[in-house]
Scaffold this motif. Structure first.
Motif, PDB file in Angstrom:
ATOM      1  N   CYS A   1       0.841  -1.191   0.000  1.00 55.78           N
ATOM      2  CA  CYS A   1       0.000   0.000   0.000  1.00 55.78           C
ATOM      3  C   CYS A   1       0.877   1.241   0.000  1.00 55.78           C
ATOM      4  O   CYS A   1       2.057   1.191   0.346  1.00 55.78           O
ATOM      5  N   SER A   2       0.289   2.356  -0.387  1.00 47.91           N
ATOM      6  CA  SER A   2       1.016   3.611  -0.519  1.00 47.91           C
ATOM      7  C   SER A   2       0.862   4.432   0.757  1.00 47.91           C
ATOM      8  O   SER A   2      -0.246   4.587   1.274  1.00 47.91           O
ATOM      9  N   LEU A   3       1.973   4.951   1.254  1.00 45.94           N
ATOM     10  CA  LEU A   3       1.928   5.757   2.471  1.00 45.94           C
ATOM     11  C   LEU A   3       1.316   7.131   2.210  1.00 45.94           C
ATOM     12  O   LEU A   3       0.569   7.649   3.032  1.00 45.94           O
ATOM     13  N   GLY A   4       1.655   7.736   1.084  1.00 52.87           N
ATOM     14  CA  GLY A   4       1.072   9.024   0.744  1.00 52.87           C
ATOM     15  C   GLY A   4       1.795  10.186   1.390  1.00 52.87           C
ATOM     16  O   GLY A   4       2.623  10.035   2.283  1.00 52.87           O
ATOM     17  N   ARG A   5       1.451  11.389   0.938  1.00 49.86           N
ATOM     18  CA  ARG A   5       2.181  12.566   1.371  1.00 49.86           C
ATOM     19  C   ARG A   5       1.836  12.990   2.788  1.00 49.86           C
ATOM     20  O   ARG A   5       2.545  13.777   3.388  1.00 49.86           O
ATOM     21  N   ASP A   6       0.715  12.497   3.342  1.00 54.68           N
ATOM     22  CA  ASP A   6       0.359  12.869   4.702  1.00 54.68           C
ATOM     23  C   ASP A   6       0.945  11.906   5.726  1.00 54.68           C
ATOM     24  O   ASP A   6       0.615  11.963   6.906  1.00 54.68           O
ATOM     25  N   TYR A   7       1.853  11.023   5.288  1.00 54.65           N
ATOM     26  CA  TYR A   7       2.441  10.046   6.204  1.00 54.65           C
ATOM     27  C   TYR A   7       3.435  10.734   7.137  1.00 54.65           C
ATOM     28  O   TYR A   7       4.198  11.598   6.732  1.00 54.65           O
ATOM     29  N   SER A   8       3.423  10.380   8.372  1.00 57.96           N
ATOM     30  CA  SER A   8       4.396  10.880   9.335  1.00 57.96           C
ATOM     31  C   SER A   8       4.760   9.749  10.278  1.00 57.96           C
ATOM     32  O   SER A   8       3.892   8.961  10.662  1.00 57.96           O
ATOM     33  N   GLN A   9       6.043   9.659  10.661  1.00 56.27           N
ATOM     34  CA  GLN A   9       6.457   8.608  11.578  1.00 56.27           C
ATOM     35  C   GLN A   9       6.073   9.041  12.984  1.00 56.27           C
ATOM     36  O   GLN A   9       6.550  10.065  13.460  1.00 56.27           O
ATOM     37  N   THR A  10       5.226   8.264  13.587  1.00 57.01           N
ATOM     38  CA  THR A  10       4.856   8.541  14.974  1.00 57.01           C
ATOM     39  C   THR A  10       5.904   7.929  15.873  1.00 57.01           C
ATOM     40  O   THR A  10       6.118   6.716  15.873  1.00 57.01           O
ATOM     41  N   VAL A  11       6.572   8.763  16.618  1.00 55.07           N
ATOM     42  CA  VAL A  11       7.642   8.301  17.481  1.00 55.07           C
ATOM     43  C   VAL A  11       7.213   8.496  18.928  1.00 55.07           C
ATOM     44  O   VAL A  11       6.895   9.608  19.348  1.00 55.07           O
ATOM     45  N   VAL A  12       7.178   7.413  19.658  1.00 58.57           N
ATOM     46  CA  VAL A  12       6.894   7.468  21.084  1.00 58.57           C
ATOM     47  C   VAL A  12       8.222   7.385  21.807  1.00 58.57           C
ATOM     48  O   VAL A  12       8.998   6.454  21.585  1.00 58.57           O
ATOM     49  N   SER A  13       8.524   8.369  22.638  1.00 54.68           N
ATOM     50  CA  SER A  13       9.799   8.379  23.344  1.00 54.68           C
ATOM     51  C   SER A  13       9.576   8.785  24.788  1.00 54.68           C
ATOM     52  O   SER A  13       8.702   9.595  25.089  1.00 54.68           O
ATOM     53  N   GLU A  14      10.367   8.200  25.657  1.00 52.83           N
ATOM     54  CA  GLU A  14      10.345   8.560  27.063  1.00 52.83           C
ATOM     55  C   GLU A  14      11.771   8.521  27.590  1.00 52.83           C
ATOM     56  O   GLU A  14      12.583   7.689  27.162  1.00 52.83           O
ATOM     57  N   PRO A  15      12.112   9.434  28.508  1.00 57.52           N
ATOM     58  CA  PRO A  15      13.493   9.490  28.992  1.00 57.52           C
ATOM     59  C   PRO A  15      13.842   8.279  29.849  1.00 57.52           C
ATOM     60  O   PRO A  15      12.986   7.686  30.510  1.00 57.52           O
ATOM     61  N   CYS A  16      15.136   7.952  29.817  1.00 59.05           N
ATOM     62  CA  CYS A  16      15.656   6.857  30.626  1.00 59.05           C
ATOM     63  C   CYS A  16      16.421   7.416  31.824  1.00 59.05           C
ATOM     64  O   CYS A  16      16.840   8.573  31.837  1.00 59.05           O
ATOM     65  N   VAL A  17      16.613   6.587  32.806  1.00 59.37           N
ATOM     66  CA  VAL A  17      17.440   6.946  33.952  1.00 59.37           C
ATOM     67  C   VAL A  17      18.897   6.965  33.508  1.00 59.37           C
ATOM     68  O   VAL A  17      19.360   6.048  32.821  1.00 59.37           O
ATOM     69  N   CYS A  18      19.617   8.017  33.891  1.00 61.21           N
ATOM     70  CA  CYS A  18      21.008   8.179  33.444  1.00 61.21           C
ATOM     71  C   CYS A  18      21.881   7.047  33.972  1.00 61.21           C
ATOM     72  O   CYS A  18      21.873   6.735  35.172  1.00 61.21           O
ATOM     73  N   SER A  19      22.639   6.454  33.051  1.00 53.87           N
ATOM     74  CA  SER A  19      23.598   5.419  33.406  1.00 53.87           C
ATOM     75  C   SER A  19      24.979   5.870  32.955  1.00 53.87           C
ATOM     76  O   SER A  19      25.137   6.941  32.343  1.00 53.87           O
ATOM     77  N   GLN A  20      25.961   5.054  33.209  1.00 50.39           N
ATOM     78  CA  GLN A  20      27.328   5.433  32.872  1.00 50.39           C
ATOM     79  C   GLN A  20      27.495   5.630  31.374  1.00 50.39           C
ATOM     80  O   GLN A  20      28.296   6.447  30.928  1.00 50.39           O
TER      81      GLN A  20
END
Length: 1214
Positions: free
Chosen positions: A722-741
């Motif tokens: 199928c065709s994504l089309g010009r209104d396609y946008s990558q939905t990115v779900v992000s959340e911060p992580c606890v700082c590690s070394q």
């Protein structure tokens, strides 16, 4: 961000590049042969500077070694990005092309590569001959410096197909295609293409015939399509049937505005269109354009760089031009950056000023006169080192043989870039300035074919090591190619090829270089058989060169619109190889890989990365391409033409959503250009809905946090057609992580040890960073760690590793240094000498500074703030001065000393030597230098054919000549950077006699008193003496003295080879003297100076110089000397008594001190035989002193007193 070697900053650059037609043998159709376009060496670019580079996707000219910046897909260039003239093959004005071949270029926003008319990069041949890497990462294969590859693996399957991951069905599918032939352009071997995209169906193609014998374009055709390339219209009649075009430009802010340049070999003019190339207006120019730079916001504003290094500006899209500067460095001019520069029409440039040095200048395009220009950096800079990119400005200054790099962040004052103390860089490239951080490649003092990667803090000042020994090579145009690639769509991921024990291995990082890992090889091959490859002994290795050619995909590619998807050419094994390569793909950001082809293919992204299109990279004609909807797991075979086509390249519509590709090629060697339009819309059955998507989690070798975040991306399910089309946008779900070394890198001055801890380097003192802090204030004390820029982690170890706010410690001054800005210990009198005071430790704000210049002048400052830019002083006299810096605060003091040589440039040196000298006797030789107050001078004395000079600080020297004959003496005088010399010859004999000569007064009237005249008159007198007396020329030497009245000295030399017959020779010499004396006394010696001017030669006095040699006990000589003394006493008395009656004697005495003394006459070679002249009859002792003063030292006063007639520099008056 895709990286290449020579890039110039731009965010609107046109995609310009070259491919070359692979020729076929007529006698063996279809067979691979070595075509000239592949085997001939690529023409080299003209030298320009290895200096700072800015990013651009076009092939730029190679710079001089030094600081450079780099290209990139995602890396943003400065707003002043160079949309410069498209390079013609050969690198010469007017388009010096390489060998015969069909070349394609794409034109877009802004035109071509800055620096303009350089060579097109030949497309590498994919044959057993070997492969060459294209510049800026272009092309697949071995860089030129690495030689040629061996025979490649034989294809397993049909010659066109190779083996793909999985073929979907055996039937051949047909795409919707149309083919258009550019009729009449069969002989044209170059082409440029502009495809607007972005809801525009217009395509422009400029084809050209480049004549390699003439070195210019002789024919051109302009074609235009309004239906995405289905049909084309030829526009030669609209631009002028006799007009020969060479370049095509498009405004980056308004794609409807087109600019064409005529070939400069024929005329200098531009053609402007405001309707996407439908109609044109022609304007003639009075200069020849080499490159153009369009303003990133104002569509009418353009900068033009001419072939004679002048910079012009236009505010009406090229209709009128105004000169800005006459001496601008190629490719070193930039538009202002929005939000950073106050004026939108500000131009940053690197230019040569009137003093001959290179400076960083800024001015507005309509106000760029000498008085309106400003210099943000006060000192001169290295040529080709200015780069304006994003928030940063970089320059390079070499002092004391070392390159120093400076950076300005957000237009703040320049600060010196701090690399580890002993990196001692030979070369530096600015790779990226994304996300408020600088990524740089540095070649250190002990590296030849590798670079170290460094990453900076936000201000771009403090750099820490990210990776050592990254592979580098030299491109076809001499540019440096570094094997580093930034993955598009996901921040923090880089790939690099590192050299370890003479093997090249590919590494990947997910945290901007803090940690690097080898690539895990695929589990199975294309047949499904297991791949035995155990880390770290075996891994996957990738070719990381980019293609600057938009018609090929390059050896590696990724897209912002398809995060996590990478396609690259490489191999499995212990090291990177250039044989038996295949194509590999990763769907999860490089964590795991699959092989999709066993041979080299070009792979393009369609429909926002939802589909892949592959075409075999081969030199034989093809008619098929492959399409995959499941990220390369399976492929469908499609035909795009009924007749096999020699493919020169393919271009995907820049609009992405239209799903149209244009394939360029030829059916045969002499056929017209064939343009095949491929429309993929028919293979997409429908628009995608929510059920066609799935999510995937980015990770780092199983670790879910990447750059301090957990990220979830959305993409189309594999197999969903199928065709994504010009209104396609990558939905990115992000959340911060606890700082590690892993979210922290080592701070500046710290190094990571095996226990994963950051500890101070041996050369670094952590307390030194507090020197800008005063008592009572606070500062951030580093813990040795800093969070990676753009890392979004929170809490955890953040508090532990964060820099701590502490009270400023009080410290006494320590490590005080004083130096000059240029690193030299010599300066010229009357010029500014700029001193810089540095202090390793101490309170800069509370430390008093005193600087004593050593000439009675001293300055004091309450703190270091006023001396940061240097302290200037002008010395009014020459000499060696002790410059002393003294720093003191309440806790202590420190002192630094510098000895500065102040010199006045010497203009002339005169070597004073006797005409004749006695063998094995000391001879005094001196050098007289003008101006006389030149400061400390070094004298180099060369005698005869000696290879080593005698070096003195004195202007005179005593020397013994051991060989008879003519001996050469040369003196060289060094003052600062100036070195001058003079050479004289001395006749050396065992014995000789001399006489003083005078002349009839008419000679004085014609005496200009210059050395050349005296030499010529001496030759005339010598010929006259020899003609009258019959004495051989080699026994006579005549030297005319400077000054008036004209006088000379006659030397009578023994005959050659008479040393063995000493006594008889002495008698012969006396006889010769008698003959000469009689002829002179009888006024027989005369010569004609010019018609009507007869000059008579007289003897000034009786035997002035006796027969002399190196032996002792000559009673006759002593008697003659006694008689001479008596005669002198009598003469002195007579002159004293009657001097008022001899007016010319007074005149001679007045001018005698004004003589330009260029030689020392040898009137007497005995210490007891002084030289006597008619003008100076005094007592014998005073006579010798006065003569020596007049002959040797009088020349200085002569010059000083003759300034009204001859201007001589005098450094004593400033």
């Amino acid at each position: 961000m895709e990286k290449g070697t020579n890039c110039f900053p731009t965010c609107h650059t046109v995609f310009l590049a070259w491919t070359w037609l692979l020729l076929l043998s007529w006698c063996c159709t279809g067979a691979e042969i070595t075509c000239r376009s592949c085997s001939s060496p690529s023409p080299s670019w003209p030298p320009s500077s290895s200096r700072l580079r800015q990013e651009q996707r076009q092939p730029p000219p190679p710079p001089p070694r030094g600081l450079r910046s780099w290209p990139g897909g995602r890396a943003r260039g400065s707003a002043g990005a160079a949309a410069a003239a498209e390079p013609l093959p050969g690198g010469e004005p007017g388009g010096r092309a390489g060998p015969r071949g069909a070349a394609l270029r794409s034109a877009g926003a802004g035109g071509g590569a800055p620096g303009g008319r350089g060579p097109a990069a030949p497309r590498s041949r994919r044959s057993s001959e070997g492969r060459r890497a294209l510049p800026a990462g272009g092309g697949r294969g071995v860089p030129a410096a690495e030689g040629q590859r061996g025979a490649r693996a034989q294809p397993r399957g049909p010659p066109e197909e190779g083996r793909a991951a999985r073929l979907r069905g055996a039937e051949e599918l047909r795409l919707s295609t149309t083919t258009f032939a550019l009729t009449g352009d069969a002989a044209h071997n170059q082409a440029m293409v502009h495809w607007s995209g972005h809801n525009s169906s217009v395509i422009l193609i400029l084809t050209k015939l480049y004549d390699f014998n003439l070195g210019s374009v002789t024919e051109s055709s302009l074609w235009r399509s309004t239906d995405y390339g289905t049909t084309y219209e030829k526009l030669n009649d609209k631009v002028g049937l006799k007009t020969v075009l060479s370049y095509l430009y498009v405004s980056p802010t308004n794609k409807r505005k087109i600019m064409l340049l005529s070939d400069p070999e024929i005329e200098s003019s531009i053609l402007i269109s405001s309707d996407e190339g439908a109609t044109y207006q022609k304007y003639r120019l009075n200069f020849y354009i080499q490159s153009l730079l369009f303003h990133p916001k104002q569509e009418e504003w353009i900068l033009a760089y001419s072939l004679d290094q002048k910079l012009y500006s236009s505010m009406d899209f090229g209709r009128k031009w105004q000169l800005m500067h006459e001496r601008v460095t190629p490719n070193r001019f930039y538009w202002s950056v929005t939000g950073l520069d106050k004026e939108p029409d500000l131009v940053h440039m690197e230019a040569r000023t009137a003093d001959g040095h290179t400076h960083y200048l800024t001015c507005r395009i309509q106000e760029c006169s000498e008085t309106k220009r400003s210099g943000p950096f006060s000192r001169s800079i290295d040529i080709s080192s200015l780069v304006v990119q994003d928030e940063y400005i970089f320059i390079q200054v070499t002092a004391g043989g070392r390159a120093n790099y400076y950076v300005s962040y957000r237009r703040e004052p320049f600060a010196q870039i701090k690399l580890p103390k002993y990196s001692l860089p030979k070369d530096m490239h600015i790779i990226s300035t994304d996300e408020n951080q600088v990524f740089a490649a540095v070649q250190e003092w002990n590296q030849n074919d590798t670079y170290n990667l460094y990453i900076s803090d936000t201000r771009g000042v403090y750099f820490t090591l990210a990776l050592e020994n990254v592979k580098s090579s030299r491109g076809l145009e001499g540019n440096i190619i570094i094997d580093l690639y930034e993955v598009a769509g996901i921040k923090g991921i880089f790939l690099a090829n590192r050299k370890i024990d003479d093997q090249i291995k590919t590494f990947i990082t997910y945290n901007k270089g803090r940690d690097w890992h080898l690539l895990q090889a695929p589990d199975t091959d294309l047949r499904g058989d297991p791949v035995v490859c155990q880390l770290p002994f075996c891994s996957l290795h990738l070719h990381l060169q980019l293609s600057e050619n938009p018609y090929t995909s390059g050896s590696i590619s990724s897209k912002e619109t398809a995060p996590g998807l990478l396609v690259a050419t490489g191999n499995i094994g212990s090291e990177l190889s250039y044989t038996d390569v295949g194509v590999f793909i990763s769907s999860d950001g490089g964590n795991s890989w699959r092989q999709i082809f066993e041979e080299e293919y070009n792979v393009w992204f369609l429909d926002w990365g939802g589909a892949l299109v592959a075409m075999k990279h081969t030199s034989v004609p093809i008619r098929h391409m492959w399409v995959s909807f499941d990220e390369g797991r399976s492929w469908s075979k499609y035909s795009f033409t009924s007749t096999p086509l020699f493919v020169d390249g393919s271009l995907v519509d820049p609009g992405i959503e239209t799903q149209i590709m244009t394939v360029f090629g030829h059916f045969s060697l002499r056929s017209e250009w064939q343009l095949v339009k491929v429309d993929y819309q028919s293979i997409f059955s429908r628009r995608c809905n929510k059920d066609d998507y799935q999510t995937w989690h980015l990770h780092n070798q199983g670790e879910p946090c990447v750059m301090g975040e957990r990220k979830i991306y959305k993409k189309r399910k594999p197999g969903a057609q199928c065709s994504l089309g010009r209104d396609y946008s990558q939905t990115v779900v992000s959340e911060p992580c606890v700082c590690s070394q892993g979210d922290f890198e080592c701070d500046y001055g710290y190094e990571r040890h095996s226990n994963n801890q950051c500890v101070p380097a041996f050369w670094f003192s952590p307390s030194s960073l507090s020197k800008d802090c005063s008592i009572g204030q606070s500062y951030l004390n580093s813990t040795g760690y800093r969070r990676i820029v753009s890392n979004n982690c929170t809490d955890g170890l953040r508090e532990k590793y964060m820099a701590k706010m502490e009270k400023c410690p009080g410290k006494a001054p320590r490590g005080l240094h004083i130096l000059t800005t240029d690193g030299k210990l010599v300066t010229e009198q009357g010029h500014n000498a700029t001193f810089v005071i540095l202090m390793e430790e101490g309170d800069l704000q509370r430390t008093n500074i005193q600087l004593d210049f050593g000439d009675g002048v001293a300055v004091s400052y309450a703190n270091f703030s006023p001396v940061e830019d240097g302290i200037r002083h002008v010395y009014k006299s020459a000499g060696i001065f002790q410059v002393t810096a003294y720093a003191e605060n309440s806790l202590g003091s420190d002192t630094a000393v510098l000895f500065l040589h102040v010199v006045c440039p010497v203009e002339h040196v005169h070597l004073s030597v006797p005409f004749v000298a006695i063998r094995n006797k000391d001879v005094n030789i001196s050098a007289v230098v003008w101006p006389s107050q030149a400061g400390t001078l070094t004298y180099f004395w060369w005698f005869g054919n000696s290879t080593k000079p005698l070096i003195t600080l004195e202007s005179s020297i005593s020397y013994i000549f051991a060989v008879e004959g003519m001996n050469t003496v040369t003196v060289q005088v060094s003052a600062g950077n100036t070195l001058i010399q003079d050479t004289k010859e001395i006749a050396v004999h065992e014995y000789f006699q001399s006489q003083l000569l005078s002349f009839s007064p008419n000679l004085d009237y014609h005496n200009p008193d210059i050395p050349e005249w005296r030499q010529d008159i001496g030759k005339v007198i010598k010929r006259a003496l020899a003609q009258v007396t019959g004495i051989p020329d080699e026994q006579i030497l005549v030297a005319v003295f400077p000054g008036l009245p004209t006088s000379a000295e006659l030397f009578i030399l023994p005959h050659k080879n008479t040393t063995e017959r000493r006594k008889s020779s002495e008698a012969d010499l006396e006889q010769v003297v008698e003959i000469l004396f009689n002829a002179l006394n009888q006024n027989l010696v005369q010569f004609e100076l010019k018609p009507g001017v007869e000059v008579i030669v007289y003897v000034t006095q009786l035997t002035l110089a006796p027969l002399v040699d190196s032996s002792t006990g000559h009673s006759s000589s002593a008697m003659l000397m006694l008689l001479s003394v008596v005669f002198v006493g009598l003469a002195v008395f007579l002159i004293y008594k009657f001097k008022r009656k001899i007016p010319w004697i007074n005149i001679y005495a007045q001018v005698q001190h004004d003589k330009e003394q260029e030689m020392i006459g040898s009137v007497s070679q005995s210490e007891n035989a002084p030289k006597i002249t008619l003008s100076e009859f005094t007592d014998p002792e005073e006579l010798m002193d006065k003569e020596l003063d007049t002959r040797v030292m009088g020349s200085i006063s002569t010059i000083a007193n003759s300034e009204s007639t001859k201007e001589i520099p005098n450094c004593t008056s400033v």
